[in-house]
Every structure is written in C-alpha cells, then in structure tokens.
Enzyme design. Structure first.
Site, PDB file in Angstrom:
ATOM      1  N   ILE A   1       0.813  -1.215   0.000  1.00 43.13           N
ATOM      2  CA  ILE A   1       0.000   0.000   0.000  1.00 43.13           C
ATOM      3  C   ILE A   1       0.848   1.268   0.000  1.00 43.13           C
ATOM      4  O   ILE A   1       0.316   2.362   0.028  1.00 43.13           O
ATOM      5  CB  ILE A   1      -1.006   0.048   1.165  1.00 43.13           C
ATOM      6  CG1 ILE A   1      -0.304   0.041   2.512  1.00 43.13           C
ATOM      7  CG2 ILE A   1      -2.005  -1.087   1.062  1.00 43.13           C
ATOM      8  CD1 ILE A   1      -1.270   0.266   3.659  1.00 43.13           C
ATOM      9  N   GLU A   2       2.157   1.139  -0.043  1.00 45.48           N
ATOM     10  CA  GLU A   2       2.997   2.333  -0.122  1.00 45.48           C
ATOM     11  C   GLU A   2       3.566   2.477  -1.540  1.00 45.48           C
ATOM     12  O   GLU A   2       2.942   3.072  -2.397  1.00 45.48           O
ATOM     13  CB  GLU A   2       4.065   2.311   0.978  1.00 45.48           C
ATOM     14  CG  GLU A   2       3.395   2.347   2.367  1.00 45.48           C
ATOM     15  CD  GLU A   2       4.357   2.426   3.541  1.00 45.48           C
ATOM     16  OE1 GLU A   2       5.484   2.907   3.389  1.00 45.48           O
ATOM     17  OE2 GLU A   2       3.954   2.002   4.649  1.00 45.48           O
TER      18      GLU A   2
END
Lengths: 345, 345
Positions: free
Chosen positions: B127-128
């Site tokens: 998710i980064e």
C-alpha cells in the site's frame, strides 16, 4: 490549420526539391514569449514555482502540478495516462511542461489558449487534483501565512490571492522551463561539432521523409504562437498495418472542444523538444518506444515504410533535441505552523 | 526503556528541584552520526537524493520516498495517514525525515534499527510504493543508463546496483537532512536573543511540566542512538477526559514487533524538531493542531491540565525547534531515452 492532404502535397514538394531549406531549421529563442498582461518577473516565477510544486493544491494534499509534469524528469510522468487523486487515471497522456511556453495552444485538444488557461484545468478536475472549486483553492492558500505576502510581491501591494493571479504565477514559472541550448540549437547556430554524423543524417532524413511538415518551427510543433495552433488527424491506428497491435480507445480529440465534424480525431501536433524523455508516446501513450513512434508516425501520417537505418538516424537526431535543463533550487514550501488542512482521505 | 510510572516519578523530582538543569538543553550536532559501514560521502548523498526523489521506485511510477516524506515541507505529508500507490492509505502517519538520523530506531513501532533498514520497507509495501520485490527495483534501476555509473561512483568501481547499496545511499542522503541551527540551538549555544521571551518561558514550562521526561536530548526524542530507542505507552485516549473526541482505532504499536505483552500500545517517542511543520499529530494523525497535541499529551502522559497560557508558551517554544533547512538543488533524474517502464496502471 494543416489538413492531411495538404501536408502530403507539401511533402511531395519537399521531396522533389531535395533537402529542406536552411530556413526550416530554427533554434529555440532564449526566452519564451510572454503575454502583455503577464510579463515574466522573478517574483512571479518564485511564487509560481511554489504553487507548481505544492500538493496542497489538490483535495488529498498528495498531487501537485509536478506529480504529472515532473520538472526533474521530462516534464511529465512517463506513464501512458497520468494518475490523479485516489490513484484515478484519465484517458490521455500528460504532455511535457518543458517548452510548453512555445505551444500555440495547450492540452492535446487545444482547449486552452494559454499557459494561464491550462493551469486552471487540472486543479479542479475530479480525477486530477480534485479540488471542488478555485474558491476552495484560494481559501486554502489564504490560510498559508507566507502566500499572501508572496502574491503581493508578485502582483503589487494591493494584490490578493486569486485564481487569476495563481494561474498567472504558475504560467510565469512555466515560461522559464525552456531548453534553448540543445545540441540541435548549437548546431543550427553554427557549432557543427554539436551533432554527431548520425544525428546530421537523421536531421536530413527527418526533413526528407516529411516529419517536418507538421513538426516545424523552433519547437517542432508547427508554427509558434499563431492562432489556434497546428492539429493533425490521428487515424487511431485504423490502418491495417497496425491492426490489433496497440491498445487504442476511440477519442474524438479536438471535436470534443469545437463540435466541428472536421475536427474529429484531430490532436495537437506536440513539440519534439525533449521527446526522448517522454515515452510512452502519443495522446494516450499507446506506443512505448521512440523508435516505434517514429515508425508508426511515418506510416500513419506519411504512408512511408522507414528502413531500420532511417528510424535509427531520426531517433539519434531527436535525441539532439534534449536539454540542457536550467539549474533550479529545491524550494521550501510555505508552512502552516501547528496545523494543516482537512485533506480528503 | 522508560515506563510510565518511572517517568512520573522522575517528573515529580524535576518538579521538586524546580527548573531542569542546563545539561538537559542540548544543541543538535552539526553532523548526523554515521554507521561504520556506511560513511556519508558526497557521491552517496548525490545518488541517495536521486533515489529518494525518483517515483520509478514505485510500481505505478507515481510515488517516491519524497511523496510521503516531503523535503520541501516538514519532511512528511501533513496528512493523518499517508497515501501510496492507487491512493491506498495505511493506519499510521508518515514520520518526518528531517533529523530522522537522530532517531535510535525508525518507524512508529521501532521495527527498523537504522535508516538503511527503514528504507527497505516502503518500497515493497503493497500500500505504499507497491514494488513486488527489491529484485524488481534493482532490475529497473539497472535499465536506467546513468544509475550503474552513479552506484560505482558511490560504492567503488566494482560495485553493482543492489538493494543494500540503494538503501545505503538513501540513508546517506537522509543523514544530510538535519536542522542543527534552529533558534533553540542558537540560544543553547549562547545567543540569548535567538528566542523570544515567550519562547524562553515555554522552554521552562516544557521542562517544569515534564514534557522533557520523554522528549529529551538534542532531538527531543529520548537519548540518541542508544539501544532500541525510547518508547512510551499511548493510552489510545481511553481517558474519560477525551472520550469520543477523537477518531482512534486500536493499534498495538510495538507489540506487533516484539509480541511482548508489556509492549502493547507502546510507540516511539518522536522527535519534536520541526514539530510545528508536521500536523496532524500522533501515530495516526488524530489530533489536528499543535496546541491541542500539547494539551492532550500533558493530560494523557503527565495527568496535568495545562492553562491556555502554558499551552501557548510551550507551542511558542516548539516553534523555535523549526529549521533552518539546508539549501538543496532540484536534481535531474537519470533518464531512459526513448523508452519507459511498464508501470502498473
């Protein structure tokens, strides 16, 4: 406005006369043209650069102008289509900001007549920077202590933060984003050692094949600063030669702006300055490499099958249109000590 | 490791003796500590800065280290939680990169022992930055013509592009991101005009109230470079005083790393350097303003109800921990002429 047939005719003529004339090769001016009502001043450029790099101009606080038009790179994002707030993507590729000051119109469909007008768009586009309105942008900027002063420095002691002033400042900064001293420019100005033998050969091929019919002038984007700019029909690969080879959705191009039947599938002729840095290519980034883009354009626009050697030579020449880029400082964005905004999650 | 009771005891002592001793006030070193196996060199810093700013280290080509840890601002993104590829958000707030070199551990739960180890994480976090593996990152970097040379310049003629070298370079750059000459530092070094009267008052209040119990040392993050760092229990606002006032999800903090019962809800004591620039506050950004953060911390950690004057004075002092920031150039990212990557859409 160029139409396909007239270009083909013009190119036939160019072919008949051999090499394009020296007048066709123009260096980029050392300074971008400026509108009378927005002269480029250091204070405006300073402010415009901050606004350009400031992600607080987006609803989420994550997307700045620079996110999709990266001045540390080729002035865009090297993606087929750009990604805005919440990772949303649109249908067209982000054009380069480098030398956009030399475009007669902005956006692929030419719907903005100036850099100022262009800068109004993405900020409130729901899939780009996602702000509800420019009023909201202005309200935010007014809460960032340094900005009121910077707007006054740029626009005079009585100036307020406003949409018009913000886009003027951004445009002023963008007018400094030019690359007038490429190897090509040095060559045209008389330094015959600035290009390699292959690049000179590519330059000739570029003219002889007919690329220069549309990609003319100092920015290779048609004539500069005239009327509504130069548009060209993009046949969306409805050529049997390319059948099924690329992922092309229909896009009516300039027709979406004018609703004029003749403008269907017309797109702005983009600058070729720094083109080597802006893959993938075309208005939707469907072609991944520059050599393939050259080959496709020659076939689609000029109905010519280039040899590998011709493609390599033209690409070598196009690489001579890259940079150098002006040195810039990494600025400090104005702060909001002790607080921030309610950015959209 | 500090525990709550021992701090309260220590603070009672500090209260009894009046003002904190002069030894408690330490200026930030002019240079960050460096690990023996990764000395900070100009070539590494140059490379690390490029990697730090390069969005091609993310799957989509849209997220760089700088996206969430913005060096043009407070070294983070001024959002409650950061936004990664596809606009995904996580559960914790991005800590500042400014002076992170003075943290004994990295991440809110201290799961990285060094800047090098920290830099490994976000790149492959789905998710980064969303890369599948560091092997994929290395493969990409190898295709960018200038990077192999830059890695050799930084790590020696036989050096290859590797995960270890990449994170070493990023960490070397981050060790230059320090702010040792704040008004507070100048004051501590003898320039009594560097702080306002209110800031000096706030400095005393900061010590007397007990903030300095955890926020000690030159970076106000506990002792520097020792063991596993300083952690403190965050009571998740289970205090009736704050009931229902903030949006706090449960987060087990350091327990997630150690699985040690005593580490439940422990979080790293963050630096207060440039704290005025990093709203919203706490590990999940639940508190929007610095004055409220000061009030909440005093109540939660020290069970003290500060007066408005005390809060204002402490905030004034905290503002004296801001900047100045080293001047930096906006670099040119290494190019891939004529091509780009198959970024995830």
């Amino acid at each position: 406005m160029f139409k396909r047939k007239s270009i083909v005719a013009a190119l036939a003529l160019a072919g008949a006369t051999g090499l394009a004339s020296a007048a066709q090769w123009q260096a980029l001016p050392e300074r971008a043209p400026e509108p009378a009502d927005n002269p480029t001043t250091p204070a405006k450029v300073k402010l415009g650069k901050l606004l350009y790099l400031d992600p607080r101009l987006s609803s989420t606080g994550t997307v700045s102008c620079n996110s999709c038009h990266n001045v540390m790179a080729g002035g865009e994002d090297n993606r087929p289509v750009a990604a805005g707030v919440h990772g949303q993507t649109g249908g067209r590729s982000a054009p380069t900001v480098w030398n956009a000051a030399f475009n007669a119109t902005q956006f692929w469909d030419g719907r903005a007549a100036s850099l100022e007008d262009q800068a109004r768009g993405p900020v409130t586009n729901p899939i780009e920077m996602g702000m509800k309105s420019w009023d909201d942008v202005v309200a935010r900027l007014k809460q960032i202590p340094e900005y009121p002063r910077l707007f006054k420095e740029a626009f005079g002691p009585d100036a307020e933060i406003s949409e018009d002033n913000a886009v003027k400042a951004i445009a002023a900064y963008e007018r400094t984003l030019i690359t007038p001293n490429s190897p090509y420019d040095r060559y045209v100005k008389g330094d015959k050692s600035a290009l390699t033998e292959q690049q000179v050969r590519g330059m000739k091929t570029f003219a002889e094949v007919g690329c220069i019919g549309c990609h003319s002038g100092p920015a290779f984007n048609g004539q500069m600063g005239q009327g509504t700019g130069v548009f060209q029909k993009f046949p969306m690969f409805d050529n049997p030669y390319f059948e099924g080879k690329y992922d092309f959705k229909d896009d009516l191009g300039r027709y979406e702006v004018t609703k004029n039947e003749a403008d269907k599938h017309l797109f702005k002729v983009p600058t070729l300055r720094n083109i080597a840095l802006t893959a993938p290519y075309f208005h939707n980034g469907a072609v991944k490499t520059l050599d393939e883009a050259v080959r496709v354009m020659a076939k689609l626009q000029l109905n010519k099958d280039l040899s590998d050697q011709q493609v390599e030579d033209i690409v070598a020449f196009l690489n001579a249109l890259t940079g150098p880029f002006p040195k810039q400082d990494l600025p400090r964005l104005p702060a909001t000590p002790g607080r921030t905004f309610d950015f959209v999650k």
